[in-house]
Design a protein around this motif. Structure first.
Motif, short mmCIF file in Angstrom:
data_model
loop_
_atom_site.label_atom_id
_atom_site.label_comp_id
_atom_site.label_asym_id
_atom_site.label_seq_id
_atom_site.Cartn_x
_atom_site.Cartn_y
_atom_site.Cartn_z
N GLU A 30 0.85 -1.18 0.00
CA GLU A 30 0.00 0.00 0.00
C GLU A 30 0.89 1.23 0.00
OE1 GLU A 30 -3.63 -2.01 2.53
OE2 GLU A 30 -2.61 -0.25 3.30
N PRO A 31 0.35 2.35 -0.43
CA PRO A 31 1.15 3.57 -0.41
C PRO A 31 1.59 3.87 1.02
CG PRO A 31 -1.15 4.06 -0.87
CD PRO A 31 -0.99 2.59 -1.00
N PRO A 32 2.75 4.55 1.18
CA PRO A 32 3.25 4.80 2.54
C PRO A 32 2.23 5.56 3.37
CG PRO A 32 4.40 6.17 0.94
CD PRO A 32 3.58 5.19 0.17
N HIS A 33 2.05 5.11 4.60
CA HIS A 33 1.07 5.73 5.47
C HIS A 33 1.67 6.94 6.14
CE1 HIS A 33 -1.14 1.63 5.92
NE2 HIS A 33 -1.02 2.00 4.70
N PRO A 34 0.82 7.92 6.46
CA PRO A 34 1.34 9.08 7.18
C PRO A 34 1.96 8.64 8.51
CG PRO A 34 -0.89 9.50 6.44
CD PRO A 34 -0.60 8.06 6.18
N PRO A 35 2.99 9.33 8.95
CA PRO A 35 3.60 8.95 10.23
C PRO A 35 2.59 9.02 11.36
CG PRO A 35 4.39 11.09 9.49
CD PRO A 35 3.63 10.50 8.36
N GLY A 36 2.67 8.11 12.29
CA GLY A 36 1.77 8.12 13.44
C GLY A 36 0.54 7.27 13.22
N GLU A 37 0.31 6.87 11.97
CA GLU A 37 -0.93 6.15 11.70
C GLU A 37 -0.94 4.77 12.34
OE1 GLU A 37 -2.55 6.21 7.62
OE2 GLU A 37 -2.70 4.07 7.91
N VAL A 41 -3.32 2.18 19.69
CA VAL A 41 -4.27 2.90 20.53
C VAL A 41 -4.02 2.45 21.97
CG1 VAL A 41 -6.04 3.34 18.83
CG2 VAL A 41 -5.94 1.13 19.93
N TYR A 42 -4.56 3.20 22.92
CA TYR A 42 -4.28 2.93 24.32
C TYR A 42 -4.97 1.64 24.75
CZ TYR A 42 -3.28 7.79 23.58
OH TYR A 42 -2.82 8.97 23.05
N ASP A 232 -8.15 10.11 25.08
CA ASP A 232 -7.13 10.41 24.09
C ASP A 232 -6.61 11.83 24.26
OD1 ASP A 232 -6.50 11.63 21.20
OD2 ASP A 232 -5.96 9.51 21.26
N GLY A 233 -7.52 12.79 24.50
CA GLY A 233 -7.09 14.17 24.69
C GLY A 233 -6.13 14.28 25.85
N GLN A 236 -2.69 12.51 24.96
CA GLN A 236 -1.92 13.28 23.98
C GLN A 236 -1.35 14.54 24.64
OE1 GLN A 236 -2.69 13.98 19.85
NE2 GLN A 236 -4.57 12.78 19.93
N LYS A 237 -2.17 15.20 25.46
CA LYS A 237 -1.72 16.44 26.09
C LYS A 237 -0.53 16.17 27.00
CE LYS A 237 -2.80 20.86 26.33
NZ LYS A 237 -1.44 21.32 26.08
N ALA A 240 2.55 15.50 25.01
CA ALA A 240 3.08 16.74 24.44
C ALA A 240 3.79 17.57 25.50
CB ALA A 240 1.95 17.54 23.79
#
Lengths: 246, 213
Positions: A30-37, A41-42, A232-233, A236-237, A240
């Protein structure tokens, strides 16, 4: 002679294998997936407990916290409530200084001390923030959970606590540790400090909520799974915030 | 003045030099297009802001103008696949198409309903960085009134068919697609893929109702 022949055989084999691998790739590549894809999941192993706590907190917010905050917002102007927020933020400076020190961020720890000194005096008990407004000394938020993360302790499972909200195990322990840096209980008997601190916590929560009245509504409007959105919020926060310390 | 041999050779040398410079800066022109990702996103956002700020046009018209602007600039196929994460592999082509269409409609409804929230906030573009493999991150900020800290909004983009396309947006360091990935994973695990589709369609309807209401 034999060495040459085995080399040739190996080379031929490698070529065949190489071609075979290439065509296999071409078929299901498949075409390269965007990074992080492909990020996991938790796992949320305590989901049954967390979901109940989340549900409880939502009801608590819906039936108690939000109505009280709304009433408070109706009588107290934004300026007053923002000042109250600044007051509490100023008073809670010790964990910020301590954790910046623990992480060997000495200029930032010094800045936080300086901010406390300036805002308590010139800022009239922290109600104003001349340290930033007049002197450009920016805040350096930090906490024990981030200190643990900074030193490589992994976050552990997602954990939702009643009244207190979302955490990771690391953040929950960190929060307890930061709470232990609050000086009052060390100077007055427990029957003074416990009600005082409980009252402080309530006022802080109501004040904060009154400044962010549509918080849950906004998230709810765009989420198909509110629990997952908040989880998720939060994760992720925190990730970051930890990354920003590097 | 008479041109001596030395003058002529200097002119020849100078023009050669200029020629070489041009040759060097021709690929340099491509290298200077280092901020082409940012320019593309900035141009789209500026057009979007113009549409949002145009209070004279009715909201429904502005919503469809926004949709026309965003459709070619957002890679909805990539966003849909990314939002499903590892579940994508277990779907057949019909399900994938259905999901992409539903998710696209949902996103459009979500951002269409935000039109009323725009009150003239200014957007500043800061820089772009490379994430490798042709993926770039464009950094911008929404300036908040009242001295509040600006909201960082970043766009993850890649170039497809010569056009820069957005495949994720992060607001305040939170990736929107990753957030939906967590949500969709939970819904699929607990209630199955069809329930997720149904939920998305229901939410889309709700959002469209608040828009026209």
């Amino acid at each position: 002679m034999e060495v040459k022949r085995s080399f040739a055989a190996m080379a031929a084999l490698a070529m065949v294998l190489g071609f075979a691998r290439q065509s296999a790739l071409a078929e299901d590549q498949e075409p390269p997936h965007p990074p992080g894809e492909s990020t996991q999941v938790y796992s949320d192993p305590w989901a049954p407990f967390n979901e109940k706590m989340f549900s409880f907190n939502l009801k608590l917010d819906h039936y108690v916290l939000h109505p009280v905050a709304k009433g408070y917002a109706a009588v107290a102007p934004v300026i007053v409530r923002e000042s109250v927020g600044r007051f509490f933020n100023n008073v809670n400076f010790i964990p910020r200084v301590a954790n910046n020190l623990f992480q060997l961020r000495f200029p930032q720890a010094g800045d936080e001390l300086l901010r406390f000194g300036i805002n308590t005096t010139l800022g009239i008990a922290g109600v104003f923030d001349p340290a930033d407004r007049w002197f450009g000394i920016k805040p350096n938020p930090n906490d024990l959970g981030l200190t643990f993360g900074h030193y490589g302790i992994s976050p552990g499972p997602y954990l939702v606590l009643p009244f207190l909200g979302p955490f990771t195990v690391r953040d929950a322990i960190g929060s307890a540790g930061d709470q232990a840096m609050w000086p009052l209980p060390y100077f007055v008997p427990w029957y003074v400090s416990i009600p005082t601190d409980a009252g402080k916590g309530v006022i802080e929560a109501v004040n904060y909520r009154s400044l962010h009245l549509d918080l849950f509504e906004d998230v709810d409007r765009y989420a198909v799974d509110l629990y997952g959105a908040v989880e998720d919020g939060y994760m992720q926060k925190r990730a970051a915030e930890l990354k920003a310390l590097d | 003045m008479k041109f001596g041999v030395s003058d002529k050779s200097r002119i020849v040398f100078a023009s050669l030099f200029v020629g070489v410079l041009t040759m060097i800066s021709a690929p340099g022109a491509v290298a200077r297009a280092d901020d082409s990702a940012m320019s593309a996103v900035q141009s789209m956002v500026n057009q979007a802001v113009k549409i949002l700020a145009d209070q004279a046009t009715p909201q429904a018209t502005r919503a469809s103008q926004l949709r026309d602007l965003i459709a070619p600039s957002f890679d909805f196929a990539a966003m849909s696949r990314s939002a499903l994460g590892y579940h994508w592999k277990s779907l057949n082509p019909a399900q994938r198409a259905d999901f992409t269409q539903t998710f696209t409609g949902f996103i459009e409804a979500a951002y269409g309903s935000k039109i009323g929230d725009y009150h003239g906030q200014q957007v500043n573009f800061i820089k772009q960085t490379s994430l490798g493999n042709g993926y770039f991150q464009v950094f911008s900020q929404i300036v908040q009134p009242g001295g509040k800290a600006p909201v960082p909004v970043n766009y993850l983009v890649e170039q497809k068919d010569g056009q820069w396309k957005v495949y994720d947006v992060t607001v305040d360091d939170i990736s929107i697609i990753a957030n939906y990935r967590t949500q969709f994973n939970r819904v699929i695990n607990e209630n199955g893929f069809d329930k997720l589709l149904a939920d998305l369609k229901a939410k889309q309807q709700q959002l469209n109702q608040t828009k026209s209401g």
